[in-house]
Design a protein around this motif. Structure first.
Motif, PDB file in Angstrom:
ATOM      1  N   ASN A  26      -9.693  -6.466   6.765  1.00 17.72           N
ATOM      2  CA  ASN A  26      -8.730  -5.868   7.706  1.00 17.72           C
ATOM      3  C   ASN A  26      -9.240  -5.933   9.139  1.00 17.72           C
ATOM      4  O   ASN A  26      -8.465  -6.146  10.074  1.00 17.72           O
ATOM      5  N   TYR A  38      -7.744   2.767   1.478  1.00 17.40           N
ATOM      6  CA  TYR A  38      -6.816   2.067   0.588  1.00 17.40           C
ATOM      7  C   TYR A  38      -6.076   1.018   1.414  1.00 17.40           C
ATOM      8  O   TYR A  38      -6.018   1.103   2.649  1.00 17.40           O
ATOM      9  N   GLY A  39      -5.532   0.042   0.721  1.00 21.97           N
ATOM     10  CA  GLY A  39      -4.758  -0.975   1.435  1.00 21.97           C
ATOM     11  C   GLY A  39      -4.971  -2.336   0.815  1.00 21.97           C
ATOM     12  O   GLY A  39      -5.442  -2.469  -0.314  1.00 21.97           O
ATOM     13  N   ASP A  60      -9.160   1.826  -6.504  1.00 18.91           N
ATOM     14  CA  ASP A  60      -8.491   2.302  -5.301  1.00 18.91           C
ATOM     15  C   ASP A  60      -7.349   3.200  -5.769  1.00 18.91           C
ATOM     16  O   ASP A  60      -6.331   2.733  -6.270  1.00 18.91           O
ATOM     17  N   LEU A  76      -5.757   4.336   5.687  1.00 16.41           N
ATOM     18  CA  LEU A  76      -5.252   2.973   5.498  1.00 16.41           C
ATOM     19  C   LEU A  76      -6.246   1.995   6.114  1.00 16.41           C
ATOM     20  O   LEU A  76      -6.683   2.171   7.262  1.00 16.41           O
ATOM     21  N   SER A  87      -6.037  -0.895   7.417  1.00 13.78           N
ATOM     22  CA  SER A  87      -5.700  -1.523   8.705  1.00 13.78           C
ATOM     23  C   SER A  87      -5.826  -0.521   9.851  1.00 13.78           C
ATOM     24  O   SER A  87      -6.155  -0.888  10.981  1.00 13.78           O
ATOM     25  N   ASP A  88      -5.556   0.756   9.570  1.00 15.64           N
ATOM     26  CA  ASP A  88      -5.717   1.800  10.585  1.00 15.64           C
ATOM     27  C   ASP A  88      -7.209   1.991  10.886  1.00 15.64           C
ATOM     28  O   ASP A  88      -7.620   2.110  12.051  1.00 15.64           O
ATOM     29  N   GLY A 129       0.282   6.734   7.293  1.00 16.32           N
ATOM     30  CA  GLY A 129      -0.499   5.664   6.658  1.00 16.32           C
ATOM     31  C   GLY A 129       0.266   5.015   5.522  1.00 16.32           C
ATOM     32  O   GLY A 129       0.324   3.789   5.403  1.00 16.32           O
ATOM     33  N   PHE A 172       1.575   1.261   5.131  1.00 15.56           N
ATOM     34  CA  PHE A 172       1.155   0.465   3.964  1.00 15.56           C
ATOM     35  C   PHE A 172       2.387  -0.136   3.287  1.00 15.56           C
ATOM     36  O   PHE A 172       2.378  -1.296   2.871  1.00 15.56           O
ATOM     37  N   GLU A 185       3.328  -3.130   5.168  1.00 18.65           N
ATOM     38  CA  GLU A 185       2.420  -4.256   4.888  1.00 18.65           C
ATOM     39  C   GLU A 185       2.728  -4.854   3.522  1.00 18.65           C
ATOM     40  O   GLU A 185       2.713  -6.066   3.321  1.00 18.65           O
ATOM     41  N   TRP A 186       2.977  -3.960   2.578  1.00 15.32           N
ATOM     42  CA  TRP A 186       3.249  -4.381   1.195  1.00 15.32           C
ATOM     43  C   TRP A 186       4.510  -5.240   1.138  1.00 15.32           C
ATOM     44  O   TRP A 186       4.516  -6.324   0.568  1.00 15.32           O
TER      45      TRP A 186
END
Ligand SMILES: NC(=O)c1ccc[n+]([C@@H]2O[C@H](COP(=O)([O-])OP(=O)(O)OC[C@H]3O[C@@H](n4cnc5c(N)ncnc54)[C@H](OP(=O)(O)O)[C@@H]3O)[C@@H](O)[C@H]2O)c1
Length: 323
Positions: A15, A164-165, A183, A214, A216-217, A305, A309, A312-313
């Protein structure tokens, strides 16, 4: 900025690389095991953190402006049973990296963990004394202290929690099984989305209350820290602490799935047996206020978050389905 990332095939590192590439950074990523699942647009450099001389050679060769050190062993059983090897990789590798960073004047962002704490205090902040309950936490504390003791090192310790992510280097390796090292959020989301019961362990040997973050965060916070000029410890955690049952319900809401499928269950006996000598912080609540002020933003709440997510998913699966 020329950024060197260790652990680039991991959940956090992948990420970091993705976001840094979007921001136009030049990336060198150390590579330990298999290469990422698809062609990459950055430099890969084979490196095993056991080889401390190779760490120095690599940093001196690439002369990065900053290093984000996200590589680590995360398997609690391996750490508990192969302590010398893990110490060499985690504590020795971090020390070698720090010395090399100091030599070339690079800023080091060392990725640590909320598991430096025992999960028994009401509220911990960046300056609270650590009290690790397992070897993993002990190694993180040892590295944090090593960095603090290295005169002339420009560094930030980024403690992370409950990541997670997507692992963007290996999305097929989403850690979605219930078991050791899985996860949690991704597991719950997968089960509910498939219309299957999601077991939520509520007994001992689980980190019941934590700050889900998250990936990416977290990557954004790590990149901000790489540009920051203050030394010390930072809590790059999601901004809310929540227990696992509540988190599962928020996941159900974020992914429009049926919350009746969430099943509070006693921790699996095989896990209890495997972990009987290993302490797990039970409830962690932390302040991230100083970090938010230093980095100029607070991290996502749980709902923010999960909403990100979900985007993104959907984007990932949309792009894959379109191929
Ligand atoms: N995940 C969490 O919830 C969490 C919470 C708090 C803190 N953290 C910290 O965040 C960091 C990243 O965690 P993560 O979840 O991204 O872990 P991860 O997905 O398991 O990735 C670990 C990375 O370390 C690399 N690595 C392992 N052994 C190595 C060695 N001997 N030499 C060089 N590289 C090696 C792995 O390479 P291969 O892929 O090639 O094996 C992988 O890229 C770690 O420092 C971890 O302690 C994570």
């Amino acid at each position: 900025m020329r950024l060197y990332v260790t652990g680039g095939t991991g959940l956090v590192g992948s990420n970091v690389i993705r976001l840094a590439r979007q921001r136009g950074y030049e990336i060198i990523a150390s590579q330990y095991g298999p290469a990422p699942e698809w062609a990459v647009d950055y430099q890969l450099d084979p490196l095993d953190l056991r080889d401390h001389a190779a760490i120095r050679r690599s940093i001196l060769h690439y002369q990065p402006d900053a290093v984000i050190h996200a590589a680590a062993i995360l398997d609690q059983i391996v750490m508990d049973t192969q302590r010398e090897l893990c110490w060499r990789i985690m504590v020795g590798g971090t020390r070698a990296l720090a010395e090399a960073c100091r030599e070339v004047g690079a800023r080091l962002v060392f990725v640590s963990s909320d598991w430096v704490f025992d999960g028994r205090e009401a509220l911990v902040h960046e300056g609270s004394p650590p009290n690790p309950v397992n070897f993993y936490g002990l190694m993180k504390v040892a590295s944090e202290r090593d960095l603090g003791a290295l005169d002339g090192l420009n560094y930030g310790v980024a403690r992370l929690a409950g990541i997670y992510g997507f692992n963007y280097a290996a999305p097929s390796l989403l850690r979605k099984e219930n078991g050791l090292g899985f996860d949690f959020s991704v597991y719950v989301m997968h089960r509910l989305a498939a219309g299957l019961p999601a077991e939520v362990w509520t007994g001992p040997k689980v980190n019941d209350m934590a700050h889900p973050t998250l990936a990416s965060d977290c990557a954004d916070m790590l990149l901000r820290l790489a540009r920051h000029d203050g030394n010390g410890i930072f809590h790059c955690f999601g901004s809310e602490s929540i227990n696992r049952i509540e988190l599962a319900h928020q996941i159900a809401a974020a992914f429009d799935t049926d919350p009746a499928l969430i099943m509070p269950t006693r921790t699996d006996q095989a896990v209890l047996d495997a972990m009987r000598h290993i302490g797990i912080p039970y409830r962690t609540r932390a302040s991230c206020q100083r970090t938010a002020e230093a980095l100029g933003r607070r991290a996502f709440t749980v709902a923010e978050g999960l909403a990100a997510f979900r985007q993104e998913w959907d984007a990932f699966h949309g792009a894959r389905d379109a191929k």
